[in-house]
Design an enzyme around this catalytic site. Structure first.
Site, PDB file in Angstrom:
ATOM      1  N   GLU A  87      -5.043   3.717   6.317  1.00 28.79           N
ATOM      2  CA  GLU A  87      -4.789   3.250   5.453  1.00 28.79           C
ATOM      3  C   GLU A  87      -5.400   4.302   4.028  1.00 28.79           C
ATOM      4  OE1 GLU A  87      -5.859   1.587   1.465  1.00 28.79           O
ATOM      5  OE2 GLU A  87      -6.545  -0.579   2.535  1.00 28.79           O
ATOM      6  N   ARG A 147       1.023  -1.404  -0.467  1.00 29.11           N
ATOM      7  CA  ARG A 147      -0.028   0.028  -0.124  1.00 29.11           C
ATOM      8  C   ARG A 147       1.115   1.465   0.452  1.00 29.11           C
ATOM      9  NH1 ARG A 147      -3.007  -3.261  -0.809  1.00 29.11           N
ATOM     10  NH2 ARG A 147      -5.237  -3.721   0.031  1.00 29.11           N
ATOM     11  N   SER A 186     -11.164  -0.792   3.176  1.00 21.55           N
ATOM     12  CA  SER A 186     -10.585  -0.470   4.217  1.00 21.55           C
ATOM     13  C   SER A 186      -9.483   0.616   5.055  1.00 21.55           C
ATOM     14  CB  SER A 186      -8.959  -1.702   3.904  1.00 21.55           C
ATOM     15  OG  SER A 186      -9.594  -2.512   3.462  1.00 21.55           O
TER      16      SER A 186
HETATM   17  N1  EPU Z   1     -11.607 -10.765   9.394  1.00 27.58           N
HETATM   18  C1  EPU Z   1     -12.175 -10.739  10.945  1.00 27.58           C
HETATM   19  N2  EPU Z   1     -13.450 -10.336  10.510  1.00 27.58           N
HETATM   20  C2  EPU Z   1     -14.350  -9.173   9.881  1.00 27.58           C
HETATM   21  C3  EPU Z   1     -13.195  -9.356   8.439  1.00 27.58           C
HETATM   22  C4  EPU Z   1     -12.467 -10.339   8.083  1.00 27.58           C
HETATM   23  O1  EPU Z   1     -12.108 -11.637  11.140  1.00 27.58           O
HETATM   24  O2  EPU Z   1     -15.079  -8.630   9.904  1.00 27.58           O
HETATM   25  C5  EPU Z   1     -10.294 -11.828   9.309  1.00 27.58           C
HETATM   26  C6  EPU Z   1     -10.769 -12.589   8.860  1.00 27.58           C
HETATM   27  O3  EPU Z   1     -10.200 -13.960   9.485  1.00 27.58           O
HETATM   28  C7  EPU Z   1     -10.431 -13.145   7.245  1.00 27.58           C
HETATM   29  C8  EPU Z   1      -9.237 -11.944   7.353  1.00 27.58           C
HETATM   30  O4  EPU Z   1      -9.574 -10.602   8.344  1.00 27.58           O
HETATM   31  O5  EPU Z   1      -9.854 -14.819   7.149  1.00 27.58           O
HETATM   32  C9  EPU Z   1      -8.907 -11.159   6.237  1.00 27.58           C
HETATM   33  O6  EPU Z   1     -10.191 -10.099   5.331  1.00 27.58           O
HETATM   34  P1  EPU Z   1     -10.033 -10.439   4.162  1.00 27.58           P
HETATM   35  O7  EPU Z   1      -9.824 -11.634   3.240  1.00 27.58           O
HETATM   36  O8  EPU Z   1     -11.941  -8.725   3.894  1.00 27.58           O
HETATM   37  O9  EPU Z   1      -9.070  -9.559   3.399  1.00 27.58           O
HETATM   38  P2  EPU Z   1      -8.421  -7.692   4.596  1.00 27.58           P
HETATM   39  O10 EPU Z   1      -6.951  -7.673   4.958  1.00 27.58           O
HETATM   40  O11 EPU Z   1      -9.427  -7.369   5.883  1.00 27.58           O
HETATM   41  C10 EPU Z   1      -6.865  -7.332   2.482  1.00 27.58           C
HETATM   42  C11 EPU Z   1      -6.948  -5.786   1.769  1.00 27.58           C
HETATM   43  C12 EPU Z   1      -7.885  -5.268   1.260  1.00 27.58           C
HETATM   44  C13 EPU Z   1      -9.054  -6.530   0.007  1.00 27.58           C
HETATM   45  C14 EPU Z   1      -8.611  -7.502   0.935  1.00 27.58           C
HETATM   46  C15 EPU Z   1      -9.034  -8.896  -0.507  1.00 27.58           C
HETATM   47  C16 EPU Z   1      -5.763  -4.088   3.219  1.00 27.58           C
HETATM   48  C17 EPU Z   1      -5.889  -3.105   4.365  1.00 27.58           C
HETATM   49  N3  EPU Z   1      -7.124  -4.413   2.514  1.00 27.58           N
HETATM   50  O12 EPU Z   1      -7.820  -6.841   3.517  1.00 27.58           O
HETATM   51  O13 EPU Z   1      -8.252  -3.907   0.478  1.00 27.58           O
HETATM   52  O14 EPU Z   1     -10.134  -6.061  -0.463  1.00 27.58           O
HETATM   53  O15 EPU Z   1      -7.401  -7.934   1.408  1.00 27.58           O
HETATM   54  O16 EPU Z   1      -7.569  -8.879  -0.977  1.00 27.58           O
HETATM   55  O17 EPU Z   1      -4.723  -4.984   3.094  1.00 27.58           O
HETATM   56  C18 EPU Z   1      -8.642  -1.801   0.241  1.00 27.58           C
HETATM   57  O18 EPU Z   1      -7.435  -1.689   0.282  1.00 27.58           O
HETATM   58  O19 EPU Z   1      -9.371  -1.254   0.573  1.00 27.58           O
HETATM   59  C19 EPU Z   1      -9.264  -3.059   0.227  1.00 27.58           C
HETATM   60  C20 EPU Z   1     -10.956  -3.092   0.499  1.00 27.58           C
END
Ligand code: EPU
Length: 332
Positions: A328, A162, A232
């Site tokens: 972010e 990022r 995010s």
């Molecule tokens: N999780 C929770 N609670 C929640 C949601 C998620 O505990 O309410 C945990 C779960 O264990 C899940 C893990 O978080 O497996 C990861 O969640 P997710 O796959 O949704 O990914 P993220 O790390 O929350 C990142 C990016 C997103 C991108 C997704 C999918 C960042 C800051 N965010 O989110 O990017 O779409 O991976 O690859 O790196 C953005 O940057 O605006 C964005 C949406």
């Protein structure tokens, strides 16, 4: 030179907060941009993409530049690869959809990320095991100080999670991005959520992968047109071995990914949820019920309320787990 004064910025940020820009422009060519930069050389400046990753807490006392360069063209191609250029103002997902429809692969995992093509390298957008830096070969930009045009190679962009040189210096307006894509496609498992969605599909096609990602994102992430948000809100924090071990004593099911020596990335969403902030609402601001990492706006036009809620989450997560969450999203 098309210049506006005291422009309302509410339509230009996806949180829909109100603030004005003293000076505002949307140049359609690099030449027009260079002219504007020369004319307003003494003004403080801010570059706005489609406004999906920032919001305003106060009026902006300077010049806001919203690049309006359009166009998609194939620059060159071989039997296996294509080099394709897109103007900064092109809508990101429309561009990804276009590439997929032509059979060009490499960006499909980044489907439905809101924003413009020009913003994609700034924070090196990423999702489902892909980062845009994997496919960028060149970024065309204009130097804010001199108005001169400059080309950045992938290496010169200094991409990181990022992050890029464009975020650090804010000294360049991106006018176009050049990508190298493949003309063939073979699905590779990279991300558990995506593999799960594609379960039962024996060898997924490019279009099937894009559709699967669109389905996952639509389920998990709120539509900014219904519930204004900026995706995010926080970065996923990186912990040292010691920090990780300490935290795992409190949270045995903490998700962690090794991302380098003594570096473990964990999930901000998980920490926020464990802190009791998933689906929590204070006044007109809250976190999304289906994803704790997304702050949503239920109706305030005042960015200070969003910033206040952000601080509350940061304090609570720090208090409970000793982790400092870094936004972010950009706050002005
Ligand atoms: N999780 C929770 N609670 C929640 C949601 C998620 O505990 O309410 C945990 C779960 O264990 C899940 C893990 O978080 O497996 C990861 O969640 P997710 O796959 O949704 O990914 P993220 O790390 O929350 C990142 C990016 C997103 C991108 C997704 C999918 C960042 C800051 N965010 O989110 O990017 O779409 O991976 O690859 O790196 C953005 O940057 O605006 C964005 C949406």
């Amino acid at each position: 030179m098309n210049i506006q004064y005291n422009t309302q910025l509410q339509p230009y940020n996806s949180f829909r907060t109100k603030a004005t820009a003293r000076i505002f422009c949307a140049p359609q060519t690099s030449e027009e941009l260079a002219e504007i930069l020369k004319h307003f050389s003494q003004e403080k400046k801010l570059i706005l993409g489609a406004g999906f990753n920032l919001f305003f807490t106060k009026d902006y006392d300077g010049l806001i530049i919203r690049p309006a360069m359009r166009g998609i063209r194939v620059v060159s191609e071989t039997d296996n690869e294509v080099v394709i250029e897109a103007g900064a103002a092109e809508d990101w997902d429309t561009f990804v959809g276009y590439c997929v429809s032509k059979g060009f692969s490499g960006l499909e995992n980044l489907s439905l990320i809101p924003g413009s093509v020009g913003a994609s390298p700034v924070q090196n957008i990423g999702a489902y095991g892909t980062e845009v830096r994997d496919r960028i070969i060149k970024v065309n930009a204009v130097d804010v100080r001199t108005g001169g045009m400059r080309e950045f190679t992938n290496e010169e962009c200094e991409f990181a999670y990022r992050d890029s040189i464009f975020k650090i210096t804010c000294g360049f307006v991106i006018t176009a991005v050049i990508f190298r894509l493949d003309k063939s496609f073979q699905y590779k498992e990279k991300y558990i959520d995506l593999s799960r969605e594609l379960e039962g599909v024996s060898s997924p096609t490019l279009a099937q992968v894009r559709d699967a990602i669109i389905r996952i994102r639509t389920r998990k992430l709120p539509d900014y047109r219904v519930l204004p948000n900026a995706g995010s809100f926080f970065k996923n924090p990186v912990l040292s071995q010691l920090e990780k071990d300490t935290l795992q004593k409190k949270l045995a099911d903490l998700p962690v990914y090794n991302v380098g020596e003594n570096k473990f990335k964990t999930s901000a969403a998980f920490l926020i949820e464990k802190a009791g902030y998933k689906g929590k609402r204070h006044g007109m601001v809250g976190t999304y019920e289906h994803h704790a990492l997304i702050i949503v706006n239920y109706g305030t036009e005042n960015g200070k309320e969003i910033a206040g809620f952000m601080q509350e989450i940061q304090q609570e997560v720090f208090l409970q787990f000793g982790v400092k969450l870094e936004p972010e999203v950009w706050i002005f």
